[in-house]
Design a protein around this motif. Structure first.
Motif, mmCIF file in Angstrom:
data_model
loop_
_atom_site.group_PDB
_atom_site.id
_atom_site.type_symbol
_atom_site.label_atom_id
_atom_site.label_comp_id
_atom_site.label_asym_id
_atom_site.label_seq_id
_atom_site.Cartn_x
_atom_site.Cartn_y
_atom_site.Cartn_z
ATOM 1 N N PHE A 45 7.807 -44.715 2.801
ATOM 2 C CA PHE A 45 7.677 -43.266 2.689
ATOM 3 C C PHE A 45 8.366 -42.771 1.416
ATOM 4 C CE2 PHE A 45 7.388 -44.361 7.174
ATOM 5 C CZ PHE A 45 6.202 -43.742 7.521
ATOM 6 N N LYS A 46 9.546 -43.289 1.137
ATOM 7 C CA LYS A 46 10.243 -42.914 -0.094
ATOM 8 C C LYS A 46 9.427 -43.314 -1.318
ATOM 9 C CE LYS A 46 14.733 -43.827 -0.532
ATOM 10 N NZ LYS A 46 16.004 -44.557 -0.816
ATOM 11 N N TYR A 47 8.831 -44.499 -1.267
ATOM 12 C CA TYR A 47 8.079 -45.011 -2.419
ATOM 13 C C TYR A 47 6.827 -44.176 -2.681
ATOM 14 C CZ TYR A 47 5.127 -48.145 -5.171
ATOM 15 O OH TYR A 47 4.296 -48.677 -6.131
ATOM 16 N N PHE A 48 6.028 -43.939 -1.658
ATOM 17 C CA PHE A 48 4.757 -43.239 -1.869
ATOM 18 C C PHE A 48 4.950 -41.732 -2.075
ATOM 19 C CE2 PHE A 48 3.094 -47.073 0.400
ATOM 20 C CZ PHE A 48 2.299 -47.539 -0.640
ATOM 21 N N CYS A 49 5.978 -41.138 -1.468
ATOM 22 C CA CYS A 49 6.233 -39.713 -1.691
ATOM 23 C C CYS A 49 6.914 -39.459 -3.031
ATOM 24 C CB CYS A 49 7.082 -39.138 -0.557
ATOM 25 S SG CYS A 49 6.229 -39.075 1.031
ATOM 26 N N LYS A 137 3.245 -35.031 17.955
ATOM 27 C CA LYS A 137 1.883 -35.555 17.927
ATOM 28 C C LYS A 137 1.444 -36.034 16.541
ATOM 29 C CE LYS A 137 0.744 -34.743 22.247
ATOM 30 N NZ LYS A 137 0.313 -35.818 23.175
ATOM 31 N N TYR A 138 1.878 -35.351 15.503
ATOM 32 C CA TYR A 138 1.313 -35.615 14.180
ATOM 33 C C TYR A 138 2.373 -35.325 13.121
ATOM 34 C CZ TYR A 138 -2.790 -36.242 11.148
ATOM 35 O OH TYR A 138 -3.705 -36.741 10.263
ATOM 36 N N ARG A 139 2.405 -36.143 12.074
ATOM 37 C CA ARG A 139 3.376 -35.915 11.004
ATOM 38 C C ARG A 139 2.698 -36.074 9.651
ATOM 39 N NH1 ARG A 139 8.352 -39.322 11.973
ATOM 40 N NH2 ARG A 139 8.590 -37.746 13.613
ATOM 41 N N LYS A 140 3.044 -35.164 8.740
ATOM 42 C CA LYS A 140 2.535 -35.219 7.370
ATOM 43 C C LYS A 140 3.704 -35.370 6.403
ATOM 44 C CE LYS A 140 -1.464 -32.196 8.280
ATOM 45 N NZ LYS A 140 -2.134 -30.916 7.903
ATOM 46 N N TYR A 141 3.509 -36.208 5.378
ATOM 47 C CA TYR A 141 4.511 -36.410 4.338
ATOM 48 C C TYR A 141 3.955 -35.896 3.010
ATOM 49 C CZ TYR A 141 6.898 -39.545 7.603
ATOM 50 O OH TYR A 141 7.549 -40.073 8.688
ATOM 51 N N PHE A 142 4.839 -35.309 2.187
ATOM 52 C CA PHE A 142 4.414 -34.666 0.949
ATOM 53 C C PHE A 142 5.091 -35.295 -0.264
ATOM 54 C CE2 PHE A 142 4.912 -31.601 4.428
ATOM 55 C CZ PHE A 142 3.599 -31.178 4.594
ATOM 56 N N ASP A 143 4.434 -35.160 -1.424
ATOM 57 C CA ASP A 143 5.091 -35.534 -2.668
ATOM 58 C C ASP A 143 5.818 -34.308 -3.217
ATOM 59 O OD1 ASP A 143 3.205 -33.880 -3.859
ATOM 60 O OD2 ASP A 143 2.051 -35.521 -4.757
ATOM 61 N N ASN A 144 6.360 -34.416 -4.437
ATOM 62 C CA ASN A 144 7.164 -33.310 -4.960
ATOM 63 C C ASN A 144 6.332 -32.118 -5.424
ATOM 64 O OD1 ASN A 144 6.072 -34.579 -7.138
ATOM 65 N ND2 ASN A 144 8.003 -34.949 -8.218
ATOM 66 N N HIS A 145 5.013 -32.225 -5.325
ATOM 67 C CA HIS A 145 4.139 -31.090 -5.621
ATOM 68 C C HIS A 145 3.593 -30.456 -4.337
ATOM 69 C CE1 HIS A 145 4.298 -32.075 -9.846
ATOM 70 N NE2 HIS A 145 3.881 -33.305 -9.593
ATOM 71 N N GLY A 146 4.039 -30.955 -3.193
ATOM 72 C CA GLY A 146 3.558 -30.430 -1.925
ATOM 73 C C GLY A 146 2.241 -31.020 -1.460
ATOM 74 N N LYS A 147 1.731 -32.010 -2.187
ATOM 75 C CA LYS A 147 0.480 -32.650 -1.792
ATOM 76 C C LYS A 147 0.721 -33.620 -0.636
ATOM 77 C CE LYS A 147 -2.960 -36.015 -3.329
ATOM 78 N NZ LYS A 147 -3.312 -37.010 -4.366
#
Length: 447
Positions: A45-49, A137-147
């Protein structure tokens, strides 16, 4: 060679600290990332975000909330209000009164949680978890642009990845982590893991020629866990089991009456804890608390008039607790600074874990590291792994607790024995033991 942690919890921190103290350098990966991983622990998660930067964590009053809403905060948590309606609860990253935001749990008034905002140690909103009927139920992870870069269906378990020009679906977290480990080209010949859940299934997806080790730091109970039995019954990459609790190691013949099956051998290796000083047998008792509910405090103070009691809190104290400061053998410290609290831990030689509130400043562990004699009541213990069984008392045994303290202060040999027993119960290990055991597990290749 890597450490593979399911999550970076207390036992994982202790294991990594022990390795570092023994100057054993092994890359570490946590499968689940809470946003506050140290820099030397990786995660998919740290790597891809890709959220690592020099920003500070988010202080509670930096949270963006609608106009006219307000935040009320204590040392341990915060709450967001719209007039008199509670909209969210804020959870901090630690109990040291720094009030750095880790999670904000949003709900309708005082109903079940609707969603959770997750902040990392650089102040970024890096994930959101959505709830239904109180269940995540569901989790979303974001990058530093909020994507959105990772979507995790917590019910079905599958994960969608859309980052670094990679668009893939994974049926499970172990499959996702396996892909990450191979993508990053980690050396996977030896894997140290400390959970019989997700990490075990990662090993099952890797090439079979590895030689892995389970470091088991949970209470084994009356019989070995089912997934440990799986390791015995089936030929896997796991060749060694290391018990990190001395009690379980002493029970190994009871736990493995028919041998170890497909596991080559068993070992024992505890944790290395820092001990900057020895017990000086000073007649000084420390209690750290966030409430005035301290069991038998009046009785203990009266029974030991020649021992100085130091009672510290990171917040204001109630009148009830402040009144104890008027007694000649009691000093109270409301709104104690971290520096002063650390000094008290260095100056006092007995710690009483007898407060009913939550623990502050990891004080029991800190007392253990300072070789303070720790005593508590059965119903008030916060970290029983650091308290020797003979120093745990029933609620009606305040006199027995008093006698133990007075006798230990009068007899240096007894105090030394009690501290040694306390360290043995906490599975205290040495640098030499780490080098010997880990060297044997890796044929001397660990360095």
């Amino acid at each position: 060679m890597i450490n593979l942690f399911e999550k970076y919890d207390g036992s994982s921190r202790d294991f990594l600290f022990s390795q570092k103290t023994a100057k054993i350098k092994i890359p570490s990966v946590a499968m689940v990332d809470d946003g506050f991983l140290p820099d030397d622990v990786d995660s998919p998660f740290k790597y891809f975000c890709n959220l690592t930067d020099n920003h500070d964590p988010l202080y509670f009053d930096q949270l963006k909330i609608p106009y006219y809403w307000r935040i009320l905060s204590t040392a341990s948590e915060g709450r967001i209000y719209d007039l008199d309606k509670r909209k969210a609860q804020i959870f901090y990253s630690s109990t040291d009164n720094t009030r750095l935001v880790k999670e904000v749990r949003w709900s309708d008034d005082i109903g079940p949680v609707s969603w959770v905002d997750h902040y990392n140690n650089h102040g970024h909103l890096f994930a959101k978890t959505y709830y239904e009927n109180g269940q995540a139920k569901y989790r979303k992870y974001f990058d530093n642009h909020g994507k959105i870069v990772i979507e995790w269906n917590l019910t079905a378990g599958d994960i969608f990845l859309d980052a670094k020009k990679i668009h893939r679906h994974f049926a499970s977290l172990p499959q996702f982590v396996t892909f990450y480990l191979q993508l990053r080209k980690y050396n996977l010949d030896y894997i140290f893991y400390n959970s019989l859940s997700y990490p075990l299934w990662v090993m099952d997806q890797l090439p079979a020629d590895g030689s892995d080790t389970l470091f088991w730091n949970e209470d084994t109970g009356a019989e070995i866990p089912g997934n440990m039995q799986y390791l015995l019954d089936k030929k896997t990459r796991t060749k060694h089991i290391v018990f990190q609790r001395h009690r379980d190691w002493m029970r190994r013949r009871e736990l493995f009456p028919n041998g170890t099956g497909n596991v080559d051998d068993l070992h024992y290796l505890g944790m290395i804890y820092p001990h900057p000083r020895g017990n000086k047998m000073q007649p000084s008792i420390l209690i750290m608390t966030n409430s005035d509910q301290i069991d038998h405090l009046d009785e203990l103070v009266r029974a030991m008039p020649n021992i100085q009691f130091h009672i510290a809190a990171v917040t204001e104290m109630s009148g009830k607790l402040l009144a104890f400061g008027e007694r000649p053998n009691v000093t109270v410290y409301p709104n104690v600074s971290r520096q002063r609290a650390l000094q008290l831990l260095k100056d006092c030689d007995i710690y009483l874990d007898i407060n009913r509130g939550s623990e502050i400043l990891d004080s029991v562990r800190a007392a253990f590291e300072q070789n303070m004699l720790i005593l508590g009541f059965k119903d008030t213990l916060h970290e029983p792994q650091f308290v020797a069984p003979q120093n745990i008392f029933e609620q009606n045994q305040a006199k027995e607790m008093t006698q133990t303290i007075l006798t230990a202060l009068l007899k240096p040999a007894l105090m030394e024995k009690l501290i040694d027993t306390q360290r043995e119960h906490a599975n205290d290990a040495t640098v030499e033991q780490y080098k010997e055991v880990i060297g044997a597990l890796t044929n001397g290749k660990a360095r």
